[in-house]
Scaffold this active site. Structure first.
Site, mmCIF file in Angstrom:
data_model
loop_
_atom_site.group_PDB
_atom_site.id
_atom_site.type_symbol
_atom_site.label_atom_id
_atom_site.label_comp_id
_atom_site.label_asym_id
_atom_site.label_seq_id
_atom_site.Cartn_x
_atom_site.Cartn_y
_atom_site.Cartn_z
ATOM 1 N N LYS A 1 0.806 -1.221 0.000
ATOM 2 C CA LYS A 1 0.000 0.000 0.000
ATOM 3 C C LYS A 1 0.837 1.267 0.000
ATOM 4 O O LYS A 1 0.506 2.239 -0.665
ATOM 5 C CB LYS A 1 -0.962 0.006 1.172
ATOM 6 C CG LYS A 1 -0.315 -0.244 2.529
ATOM 7 C CD LYS A 1 -0.767 -1.522 3.166
ATOM 8 C CE LYS A 1 0.175 -1.956 4.248
ATOM 9 N NZ LYS A 1 -0.408 -2.845 5.211
ATOM 10 N N LYS B 1 -4.052 3.505 2.384
ATOM 11 C CA LYS B 1 -5.152 2.763 1.747
ATOM 12 C C LYS B 1 -6.236 3.726 1.248
ATOM 13 O O LYS B 1 -6.793 3.530 0.164
ATOM 14 C CB LYS B 1 -5.724 1.754 2.750
ATOM 15 C CG LYS B 1 -4.715 0.662 3.113
ATOM 16 C CD LYS B 1 -5.146 -0.115 4.346
ATOM 17 C CE LYS B 1 -4.149 -1.183 4.740
ATOM 18 N NZ LYS B 1 -4.390 -1.740 6.075
#
Ligand code: HSE
Length: 436
Positions: free
Chosen positions: A105, A205
């Site tokens: 991420k 995220k």
């Protein structure tokens, strides 16, 4: 058909889980992909370390570049994590014409714009389903399943460690540090757990989710990020008495003025499904103009849930191998030349409701002073409660819930309330969303 050869960088939790899933489900996976997928090579920093997977039949190396530069490898799975040297590895794999699947991420949130541009030039795919919410196929859901919608907002519990800590604090009255240590032992927490508790992991995220939801470039640096370290049991209890749960949410909302990108503890009504997502589980609530609200729930971390997303990406890549690169699903859901330059709003321009807790002297006029300040900043009060003084204290806790207001106005009101001689200490402020 010739089998597809996969090389894995990193044999830790996610790498090990991926070996296990790809091996165990090989027959079903081949039926789905249309050909066999075999792991021929894998790299690990310490080859002597015990593994959760069987590496028989896989050629091991401690140099990831051996795999990246191997002309036999079709797809590189980057499962090392971190955004330092790994970025160069991924760029080299792309330059070598390899497709890349990653669970990383921070790499995508920080360097995705550059990585996708290079991948498009080379006509290769960089797939990253596992980067957000582990096993929940949220990237695919937004990018493909909801592609007919205008996404209006999304809100997610996207850090399992943080959710586990808040759940244990609420349910068992456990201490923050104690629960964090357990999350680390269970392998959920990041290598640097401040990424979990300070909201950085969730911000990575959210950056990705917002890009694919609104068709904007990845802009991690513009996410307002607040962690859970200031949340106390007292606030968890007061929130509960008012019918709310405190959850650490990533929120992306498109407004007429721009996009709100924010990660912070949030009071949400306990009747919402997402308020009941507990422990290390993740959930993302997405509001599209056509579909309405839809909720995606599942394991956000762990070896096999994350491997589930990695392997699905591998299958997608295999299915798309012979397709025209121009006609593949775009990396960020929208065509690269159609990404929009919509401004991301500064924190002061966020609009939300608030929970405020302050300690005040118990005498006539104190509440009137506080409400006068709020009114002077155009802040409407939804509810106000005075609690019993805490043990050994004379000041009384006052809890206020406000209606939606501009963050800038709330900041100014808090400064003025803290300056009152009848108010002691800092005002505790937690944002509140009804998610209706
Ligand atoms: N540290 C992360 C979490 C792992 O707790 O959610 C999955 O990204």
């Amino acid at each position: 058909m010739k089998p597809i050869k996969v090389g894995i960088l990193g044999l830790g939790t996610v790498g090990g889980g991926t070996v296990n899933v790809l091996t165990r489900n090989a027959a079903e996976i081949a039926r789905r992909a249309g050909r066999d997928i075999v792991i021929t090579r894998a790299s690990a920093k310490d080859l002597a370390k015990p593994r959760i997977c069987n590496t028989e039949g896989i050629t091991l190396t401690n140099d990831p570049m051996d795999i990246i530069n191997d002309p036999e490898i079709d797809i590189v799975l980057e499962l090392i994590g971190g955004a330092g040297a790994v970025k160069d590895m991924v760029l080299t794999a792309i330059a070598n014409g390899k497709h890349v699947v990653t669970a990383n991420k921070s790499l995508i949130a920080l360097h995705g714009n550059e990585i996708f541009a290079k991948a498009s030039e080379k006509g290769v795919i960089v797939a990253f389903e596992a980067a957000v919410a582990g096993g929940i196929p949220i990237i695919k859901a937004i990018r493909e399943g909801l592609s007919g919608n205008q996404i209006q907002w999304l809100a997610g519990i996207i850090n399992g460690t943080g959710n586990f800590i808040l759940t244990e604090m609420r349910d068992k009255g456990r201490d923050f540090a104690d629960v964090l240590a357990e999350a680390q032992a269970l392998g959920y927490a990041e290598a640097d757990p401040t990424f979990d508790v300070e909201g950085i992991d969730a911000a990575h995220k959210l950056t990705i989710l917002a890009s694919i939801a609104f068709g904007i470039p990845l802009q991690f640096e513009k996410v307002y990020t607040e962690g859970i370290t200031q949340i106390t049991r007292t606030d968890v209890e007061y929130a509960e008495q008012l019918g709310y749960r405190i959850k650490h949410l990533g929120i992306a909302r498109k407004t007429a003025e721009g996009i709100e990108l924010r990660v912070h503890p949030t009071l949400i009504p306990e009747r919402r499904l997402i308020a009941n997502v507990n422990g290390v589980m993740n959930a993302v609530l997405v509001k599209g103009d056509a579909v309405g609200p839809s909720l995606y729930y599942g394991a956000g971390a762990g070896a096999e849930p994350t491997a589930s997303a990695v392997v699905a990406d591998v299958i997608d890549v295999v299915r798309a191998l012979t397709s025209d690169p121009e006609n593949r699903v775009p990396h960020l859901a929208f065509q690269a030349d159609a990404l929009a330059d919509i401004p991301v709003l500064a924190a002061e321009r966020i609009k939300t409701a608030y929970y405020l807790r302050l300690n005040a002297e118990d005498k006539p006029g104190v509440l009137a002073d506080v409400t006068r300040i709020l009114a002077s900043h155009n802040i409407s009060i939804e509810a106000i409660i005075q609690k019993e003084p805490l043990k050994g204290e004379t000041a009384v806790p006052i809890i206020l819930l406000t209606q939606i207001t501009l963050e800038q106005e709330m900041n100014a009101a808090i400064v003025a309330i803290e300056a009152l001689s009848t108010v002691s200490g800092k005002v505790c402020r937690i944002r509140l969303e009804t998610l209706g």
